[in-house]
Write an enzyme that holds these catalytic residues in place. Structure first.
Site, PDB file in Angstrom:
ATOM      1  N   CYS A 128       0.752 -11.289 -40.976  1.00  0.00           N
ATOM      2  CA  CYS A 128       1.220 -10.417 -39.892  1.00  0.00           C
ATOM      3  C   CYS A 128       2.587 -10.861 -39.371  1.00  0.00           C
ATOM      4  CB  CYS A 128       0.206 -10.380 -38.753  1.00  0.00           C
ATOM      5  SG  CYS A 128      -1.300  -9.485 -39.171  1.00  0.00           S
ATOM      6  N   HIS A 131       5.125  -9.776 -41.979  1.00  0.00           N
ATOM      7  CA  HIS A 131       5.210  -8.310 -42.022  1.00  0.00           C
ATOM      8  C   HIS A 131       6.024  -7.789 -40.828  1.00  0.00           C
ATOM      9  CE1 HIS A 131       3.342  -4.205 -42.618  1.00  0.00           C
ATOM     10  NE2 HIS A 131       3.612  -4.143 -41.335  1.00  0.00           N
ATOM     11  N   GLU A 132       5.698  -8.259 -39.629  1.00  0.00           N
ATOM     12  CA  GLU A 132       6.364  -7.742 -38.426  1.00  0.00           C
ATOM     13  C   GLU A 132       7.795  -8.274 -38.291  1.00  0.00           C
ATOM     14  OE1 GLU A 132       4.985  -5.256 -37.397  1.00  0.00           O
ATOM     15  OE2 GLU A 132       2.832  -5.517 -37.518  1.00  0.00           O
ATOM     16  N   ILE A 133       8.043  -9.519 -38.697  1.00  0.00           N
ATOM     17  CA  ILE A 133       9.419 -10.037 -38.665  1.00  0.00           C
ATOM     18  C   ILE A 133      10.272  -9.280 -39.676  1.00  0.00           C
ATOM     19  CG2 ILE A 133      10.869 -12.067 -39.139  1.00  0.00           C
ATOM     20  CD1 ILE A 133       8.635 -13.752 -37.749  1.00  0.00           C
TER      21      ILE A 133
END
Length: 163
Positions: A128, A131-133
């Protein structure tokens, strides 16, 4: 607390790097709370400010052990070991695929008060974070797939969107 409208793929804002947060105030805390509400409504386990059309480096995750906010996060270390994990996006609901990511990472970030923090993560949390970075850097998750897989997913998403 507000559920904000989501930016849908292929909106070009999803391909833009988000701007660093400079002001740690009630507006930032309200954004983080709205992101949490929006993510739960989607539903999802992670969301960034760009997912709601705001170009700021803010992530909210809730992996079932309490929501966490990350401001201005950056990856400072990655393990050589890799793992495959099924990923998707609140901006592209209904499709997902396996993406290869580092098994363990360390990030540096600020909390909602501007205090410097570090966190080491593995498994789902590490996936996560990466993915978010990526999303904050303007790299939508399907860019991590082969061209063939990416084209298949986009076609499937377009078909779902029309239905």
């Amino acid at each position: 607390m507000t559920v904000r409208p989501l930016v849908r793929y292929p909106d070009p804002r999803l391909a833009l790097p988000a701007q660093p947060v400079l002001l740690f105030d009630d507006v930032l805390r309200e954004l983080a709370q709205d992101l949490l509400e929006t993510m739960h409504a989607a539903p999802g386990i992670g969301i960034t400010a760009p997912h709601v059309g705001i170009s700021q480096r803010v992530i909210v995750l809730d992996l079932g052990d309490g929501a966490r906010s990350y401001v201005n996060p950056e990856i400072v270390w990655t393990s050589p070991e890799m793992i495959l994990h099924k990923e998707g996006s609140v901006s592209m609901p209904g499709v997902n695929d396996d993406v290869e990511r580092h098994a363990r990472i360390r990030i540096r970030y600020q909390d909602l008060d501007g205090n410097a923090q570090t966190e080491e993560s593995d498994g789902l949390r590490a996936v996560c974070h990466q993915h978010e970075i990526d999303q904050l850097n303007g790299v939508f998750w399907i860019r991590r797939l082969s061209r063939l897989k990416r084209e298949r997913l986009v076609k499937r998403f377009e078909k779902l969107s029309r239905a």
